[in-house]
Write a protein that holds these residues in place. Sequence first.
Motif, PDB file in Angstrom:
ATOM      1  N   VAL A 162       1.119  -1.201  -0.061  1.00  0.00           N
ATOM      2  CA  VAL A 162      -0.065   0.005  -0.112  1.00  0.00           C
ATOM      3  C   VAL A 162       0.880   1.112   0.253  1.00  0.00           C
ATOM      4  CG1 VAL A 162      -1.838   1.427   1.326  1.00  0.00           C
ATOM      5  CG2 VAL A 162      -1.778  -1.211   1.303  1.00  0.00           C
ATOM      6  N   LEU A 163       0.636   2.123  -0.929  1.00  0.00           N
ATOM      7  CA  LEU A 163       1.535   3.248  -1.058  1.00  0.00           C
ATOM      8  C   LEU A 163       0.606   4.571  -0.966  1.00  0.00           C
ATOM      9  CD1 LEU A 163       3.687   2.446  -4.246  1.00  0.00           C
ATOM     10  CD2 LEU A 163       4.159   1.842  -1.742  1.00  0.00           C
ATOM     11  N   LYS A 164       1.111   5.515  -0.791  1.00  0.00           N
ATOM     12  CA  LYS A 164       0.222   6.814  -0.929  1.00  0.00           C
ATOM     13  C   LYS A 164       1.065   7.698  -1.749  1.00  0.00           C
ATOM     14  CE  LYS A 164      -1.856  10.672   1.604  1.00  0.00           C
ATOM     15  NZ  LYS A 164      -2.147  11.508   2.934  1.00  0.00           N
ATOM     16  N   LEU A 165       0.591   7.926  -3.049  1.00  0.00           N
ATOM     17  CA  LEU A 165       1.259   8.558  -4.071  1.00  0.00           C
ATOM     18  C   LEU A 165       0.857  10.032  -4.276  1.00  0.00           C
ATOM     19  CD1 LEU A 165       3.007   8.464  -6.774  1.00  0.00           C
ATOM     20  CD2 LEU A 165       0.819   7.713  -7.755  1.00  0.00           C
ATOM     21  N   ASN A 166       1.995  10.912  -4.257  1.00  0.00           N
ATOM     22  CA  ASN A 166       1.519  12.353  -4.360  1.00  0.00           C
ATOM     23  C   ASN A 166       1.360  12.613  -5.704  1.00  0.00           C
ATOM     24  OD1 ASN A 166       2.141  15.200  -5.192  1.00  0.00           O
ATOM     25  ND2 ASN A 166       3.001  15.261  -3.173  1.00  0.00           N
ATOM     26  N   LEU A 167       0.042  13.278  -6.431  1.00  0.00           N
ATOM     27  CA  LEU A 167      -0.186  13.309  -7.821  1.00  0.00           C
ATOM     28  C   LEU A 167       0.644  14.619  -8.240  1.00  0.00           C
ATOM     29  CD1 LEU A 167      -3.825  12.205  -7.298  1.00  0.00           C
ATOM     30  CD2 LEU A 167      -2.044  11.079  -8.671  1.00  0.00           C
ATOM     31  N   SER A 168       1.389  15.315  -7.791  1.00  0.00           N
ATOM     32  CA  SER A 168       2.054  16.175  -8.286  1.00  0.00           C
ATOM     33  C   SER A 168       3.434  16.110  -8.651  1.00  0.00           C
ATOM     34  CB  SER A 168       1.885  17.769  -7.609  1.00  0.00           C
ATOM     35  OG  SER A 168       2.181  17.493  -6.246  1.00  0.00           O
ATOM     36  N   ASP A 169       4.235  15.333  -7.862  1.00  0.00           N
ATOM     37  CA  ASP A 169       5.678  15.239  -7.867  1.00  0.00           C
ATOM     38  C   ASP A 169       5.899  13.720  -8.107  1.00  0.00           C
ATOM     39  OD1 ASP A 169       5.676  14.171  -5.415  1.00  0.00           O
ATOM     40  OD2 ASP A 169       6.705  15.889  -4.578  1.00  0.00           O
ATOM     41  N   ASP A 170       5.127  12.749  -8.025  1.00  0.00           N
ATOM     42  CA  ASP A 170       5.382  11.179  -8.306  1.00  0.00           C
ATOM     43  C   ASP A 170       5.992  10.525  -7.051  1.00  0.00           C
ATOM     44  OD1 ASP A 170       5.073   8.874  -9.772  1.00  0.00           O
ATOM     45  OD2 ASP A 170       7.068   8.891 -10.182  1.00  0.00           O
TER      46      ASP A 170
ATOM     47  N   LEU B 182       7.792   6.734  -7.907  1.00  0.00           N
ATOM     48  CA  LEU B 182       6.809   5.622  -8.192  1.00  0.00           C
ATOM     49  C   LEU B 182       7.391   5.128  -9.576  1.00  0.00           C
ATOM     50  CD1 LEU B 182       4.769   3.581  -7.529  1.00  0.00           C
ATOM     51  CD2 LEU B 182       3.057   4.830  -8.511  1.00  0.00           C
ATOM     52  N   LYS B 183       7.367   6.050 -10.564  1.00  0.00           N
ATOM     53  CA  LYS B 183       7.969   5.832 -11.921  1.00  0.00           C
ATOM     54  C   LYS B 183       9.326   5.236 -12.111  1.00  0.00           C
ATOM     55  CE  LYS B 183       9.337   9.065 -15.358  1.00  0.00           C
ATOM     56  NZ  LYS B 183       9.389  10.356 -15.984  1.00  0.00           N
ATOM     57  N   ASP B 184      10.203   5.529 -11.254  1.00  0.00           N
ATOM     58  CA  ASP B 184      11.397   4.916 -11.161  1.00  0.00           C
ATOM     59  C   ASP B 184      11.187   3.306 -10.715  1.00  0.00           C
ATOM     60  OD1 ASP B 184      12.526   7.072 -12.176  1.00  0.00           O
ATOM     61  OD2 ASP B 184      13.412   7.554 -10.383  1.00  0.00           O
ATOM     62  N   TRP B 185      10.343   3.168  -9.644  1.00  0.00           N
ATOM     63  CA  TRP B 185      10.308   1.977  -9.039  1.00  0.00           C
ATOM     64  C   TRP B 185       9.491   0.995  -9.990  1.00  0.00           C
ATOM     65  CZ3 TRP B 185       7.411   1.374  -3.579  1.00  0.00           C
ATOM     66  CH2 TRP B 185       7.360  -0.116  -3.144  1.00  0.00           C
TER      67      TRP B 185
ATOM     68  N   LEU C 114      -6.779   4.626  -6.029  1.00  0.00           N
ATOM     69  CA  LEU C 114      -7.942   5.390  -5.344  1.00  0.00           C
ATOM     70  C   LEU C 114      -7.571   6.517  -5.123  1.00  0.00           C
ATOM     71  CD1 LEU C 114      -9.082   2.656  -2.731  1.00  0.00           C
ATOM     72  CD2 LEU C 114     -10.586   3.194  -4.944  1.00  0.00           C
ATOM     73  N   PRO C 115      -8.269   7.592  -5.694  1.00  0.00           N
ATOM     74  CA  PRO C 115      -7.976   9.009  -5.234  1.00  0.00           C
ATOM     75  C   PRO C 115      -8.511   9.404  -4.022  1.00  0.00           C
ATOM     76  CG  PRO C 115     -10.038   9.027  -6.771  1.00  0.00           C
ATOM     77  CD  PRO C 115      -9.456   7.675  -6.678  1.00  0.00           C
ATOM     78  N   VAL C 116      -7.658  10.146  -3.189  1.00  0.00           N
ATOM     79  CA  VAL C 116      -8.358  10.850  -1.843  1.00  0.00           C
ATOM     80  C   VAL C 116      -8.886  12.182  -2.159  1.00  0.00           C
ATOM     81  CG1 VAL C 116      -7.319  11.659   0.205  1.00  0.00           C
ATOM     82  CG2 VAL C 116      -6.125   9.723  -0.881  1.00  0.00           C
ATOM     83  N   ARG C 117     -10.163  12.117  -2.223  1.00  0.00           N
ATOM     84  CA  ARG C 117     -10.856  13.138  -2.710  1.00  0.00           C
ATOM     85  C   ARG C 117     -11.170  14.222  -1.349  1.00  0.00           C
ATOM     86  NH1 ARG C 117     -11.559  12.657  -7.964  1.00  0.00           N
ATOM     87  NH2 ARG C 117     -12.248  10.665  -8.706  1.00  0.00           N
ATOM     88  N   ASP C 118     -10.380  14.196  -0.392  1.00  0.00           N
ATOM     89  CA  ASP C 118     -10.409  15.397   0.590  1.00  0.00           C
ATOM     90  C   ASP C 118      -9.855  16.523   0.272  1.00  0.00           C
ATOM     91  OD1 ASP C 118     -11.727  13.162   2.164  1.00  0.00           O
ATOM     92  OD2 ASP C 118      -9.776  13.159   3.737  1.00  0.00           O
TER      93      ASP C 118
ATOM     94  N   CYS D 188      -3.385   9.749  -3.986  1.00  0.00           N
ATOM     95  CA  CYS D 188      -3.922   8.681  -4.226  1.00  0.00           C
ATOM     96  C   CYS D 188      -3.479   7.354  -3.723  1.00  0.00           C
ATOM     97  CB  CYS D 188      -4.352   8.347  -5.715  1.00  0.00           C
ATOM     98  SG  CYS D 188      -2.806   7.817  -6.546  1.00  0.00           S
ATOM     99  N   TYR D 189      -4.234   6.379  -3.068  1.00  0.00           N
ATOM    100  CA  TYR D 189      -3.694   5.167  -2.856  1.00  0.00           C
ATOM    101  C   TYR D 189      -3.444   4.163  -3.679  1.00  0.00           C
ATOM    102  CZ  TYR D 189      -4.528   7.139   1.748  1.00  0.00           C
ATOM    103  OH  TYR D 189      -4.528   7.807   3.080  1.00  0.00           O
TER     104      TYR D 189
END
Length: 128
Positions: A19-27, A46-49, A108-112, A119-120
């Motif tokens: 389970v990862l929490k991904l920052n959608l602006s800087d990856d 994440l892209k590199d991983w 899953l996006p975090v819509r808060d 996103c998760y």
Amino acid sequence: MTEFFKVFGELATRCAVKVLKLNLSDDTYRIIHSTKGEYKSKSPFLKDWIKECCDKELIHPDYAEGLIHLTDLDFLNKTFKYKDYIHFKFKRCSYQGCEYRNNVLTILPVRDDNPLKYCYVVVYDIDE
């Protein structure tokens, strides 16, 4: 929505291999949960991983291109404007040389937040 993610987090850490929490602006990502023996990248992106996993053939070659596409930030940000989740079935293994197993990736996006910031990314092993 916060209660949902609390319940989701509890379920995910009991059932998921990662389970990862991904920052959608800087990856960048934060590992929330990873089972023992799972490959961990030294890269903060994440892209590199994902690329490392594909290069090491931890992701079955038939699914590599699809996984790279689905975890691209531009794709995720566009998709989450009209979708509430992404599912992708693929084959992967935890370490080089092991047998490929059926897995499902759920994003899953975090819509808060507005605009959307996180996103998760959850990986489930669905072989029994």
